[in-house]
Design a protein around this motif. Sequence first.
Motif, PDB file in Angstrom:
ATOM      1  N   PHE A   1      -3.180   2.906   6.404  1.00 42.32           N
ATOM      2  CA  PHE A   1      -3.292   1.974   7.527  1.00 42.32           C
ATOM      3  C   PHE A   1      -2.023   2.076   8.363  1.00 42.32           C
TER       4      PHE A   1
ATOM      5  N   TYR B   1      -8.534  -1.653   0.511  1.00 39.44           N
ATOM      6  CA  TYR B   1      -7.343  -1.085   1.140  1.00 39.44           C
ATOM      7  C   TYR B   1      -7.094   0.373   0.692  1.00 39.44           C
TER       8      TYR B   1
ATOM      9  N   VAL C   1       0.813  -1.221   0.000  1.00 39.22           N
ATOM     10  CA  VAL C   1       0.000   0.000   0.000  1.00 39.22           C
ATOM     11  C   VAL C   1       0.845   1.269   0.000  1.00 39.22           C
TER      12      VAL C   1
END
Length: 213
Positions: A190, A181, A110
């Motif tokens: 995150f 995500y 990510v």
Amino acid sequence: MSVIRLLVLGAVRQHGRAHGYQVRNDLEYWGAHEWSNAKPGSIYHALKQLAKQGLLHAHETAPSTAGGPPRTEYEITGQGTEEYFRLLREALTSYDQKPDVLSAGLGLMVDLERAEALDLLEQRMRAIGEWRKAVTEYYIPEDGPGQLGHIGEIMDFWVHSADTGAAWTRGLIERVRGGAYTFAGEGEPFVGVLGEGEENPYATGERHPGDAR
């Protein structure tokens, strides 16, 4: 590929600036000591080597007010950032590596933009397909492994591994394409690292001389 380099660079980058024990704590929080060679000695060694190579900048800090020893804090450099993303891209596209390589790549993917992550996973799919094609030039799955004696079980394992890897990768692509995500540039990421003093429920508790440095 060196998984420990990727993990250490990724942990330091997420913190912005971190001392060695913080990096060790994060990697244990991720369970990396279970699925990779991220043991305390290798983590502290990697930090020193990455600093020597100019990929991390080592900051000497003053002793703590509580009387503890001074620690060395690390910060990723521009060269280190380039190396980090090179390793991350390799981890997501290389089909012929140990599982710890892909595991590290997944844990850090990510940090990429969604479009690039999808492109890299598509590359992975193509590489798996090419590898399967190369195997089936010598082995016909429909005829079963016995056609090559017990050695055929090796080919059969390779084909099944390719099919399973492709199916899993296809599912991940669908999830990411569907909006799963939070990738780079999409908002608050995150939080995958521990804050200073935050308890790690997965810590091994193993003591190491490098913990205090």
